[in-house]
Scaffold this motif. Sequence first.
Motif, PDB file in Angstrom:
ATOM      1  N   UNK A 175       7.449  -4.575  -8.587  1.00 12.78           N
ATOM      2  CA  UNK A 175       8.710  -4.843  -8.395  1.00 12.78           C
ATOM      3  C   UNK A 175       9.617  -3.876  -7.921  1.00 12.78           C
ATOM      4  N   UNK A 176       9.323  -2.863  -8.419  1.00 12.82           N
ATOM      5  CA  UNK A 176      10.341  -1.552  -8.085  1.00 12.82           C
ATOM      6  C   UNK A 176      10.349  -1.294  -6.576  1.00 12.82           C
ATOM      7  N   UNK A 177       9.313  -1.119  -5.923  1.00 16.73           N
ATOM      8  CA  UNK A 177       9.140  -0.727  -4.493  1.00 16.73           C
ATOM      9  C   UNK A 177       9.150  -1.579  -3.536  1.00 16.73           C
ATOM     10  N   UNK A 178       9.624  -2.880  -3.960  1.00 13.99           N
ATOM     11  CA  UNK A 178       9.747  -4.024  -2.861  1.00 13.99           C
ATOM     12  C   UNK A 178       8.807  -4.955  -2.729  1.00 13.99           C
ATOM     13  N   UNK A 179       7.993  -5.021  -3.836  1.00 17.93           N
ATOM     14  CA  UNK A 179       7.202  -6.253  -3.842  1.00 17.93           C
ATOM     15  C   UNK A 179       5.936  -6.235  -2.622  1.00 17.93           C
ATOM     16  N   UNK A 180       5.968  -7.412  -1.911  1.00 22.61           N
ATOM     17  CA  UNK A 180       5.030  -7.294  -0.930  1.00 22.61           C
ATOM     18  C   UNK A 180       5.433  -6.481   0.389  1.00 22.61           C
ATOM     19  N   UNK A 181       6.645  -5.788   0.293  1.00 26.39           N
ATOM     20  CA  UNK A 181       7.104  -5.167   1.545  1.00 26.39           C
ATOM     21  C   UNK A 181       6.131  -3.905   1.067  1.00 26.39           C
ATOM     22  N   UNK A 182       6.162  -3.482  -0.005  1.00 23.86           N
ATOM     23  CA  UNK A 182       5.187  -2.259  -0.760  1.00 23.86           C
ATOM     24  C   UNK A 182       4.087  -2.327  -0.145  1.00 23.86           C
ATOM     25  N   UNK A 183       3.352  -3.411  -0.395  1.00 24.48           N
ATOM     26  CA  UNK A 183       1.745  -3.550  -0.176  1.00 24.48           C
ATOM     27  C   UNK A 183       1.742  -3.804   1.136  1.00 24.48           C
TER      28      UNK A 183
END
Length: 220
Positions: A175-183
């Motif tokens: 959640x902190x790093x942008x959810x699916x954008x992080x993945x």
Amino acid sequence: MRIMAIGAHLDDIEIACGGTLAKAVEAGHTVKVLIMSKSGYTNKEGMIQRSDEVAVKEGLNAFHTLGITDIEILDFETKDIPFRSDVVNAIDIRMAAFEPEIVFTHHPFDTHQAHEGVAKATIAAARRKNTVFFYEPITPSGRSYIAFRPGMYVDIEPTINKKIESLKCHTSEYNKFGAEDWIEGVRCRCGFRGYEIGKKFAEAFEILRIEMSFDEKASL
């Protein structure tokens, strides 16, 4: 082989070399991870964003997803793990007990101060180890004034899904790093490193030093 991966925080290793370690486990090698902090986090206003308890629970689930069961978590301060004798000694003790043939740690020019401290402490503790690799930083901690120089690659197409699932175990970080954008960012980097070597997905490492072996059993 006996492989030891050292990270400042729960999620660092999974992001940078989770696919490699999962592949090593599947191939029957012995893997130990050493995490230098319980990894609870407060923001610059002093608000708790992730408690130690949550971080440890998520981290254990993530490593178990990769097939790793030898997990040791120390209690240095999350944000401040310096290059200092007590940090070196803590790593040195675990290395002496485990006797790794391969060591993975942070890039020493990572822009996160705790990552840098752990990298330098690992280099000192591993002074008698012949094969030491730095794993690749990722934004926001990877935008350094000295570039990461990939020199060793591991094809992780067989374990990319385990790597991604391990990251999703870190719900608070997700959640902190942008959810699916992080993945997607992590997946795309693996895709780019794979493209560089003619594979679909790979992880890249900078070489501090490496001992050549012609024993097939020593291959990752």
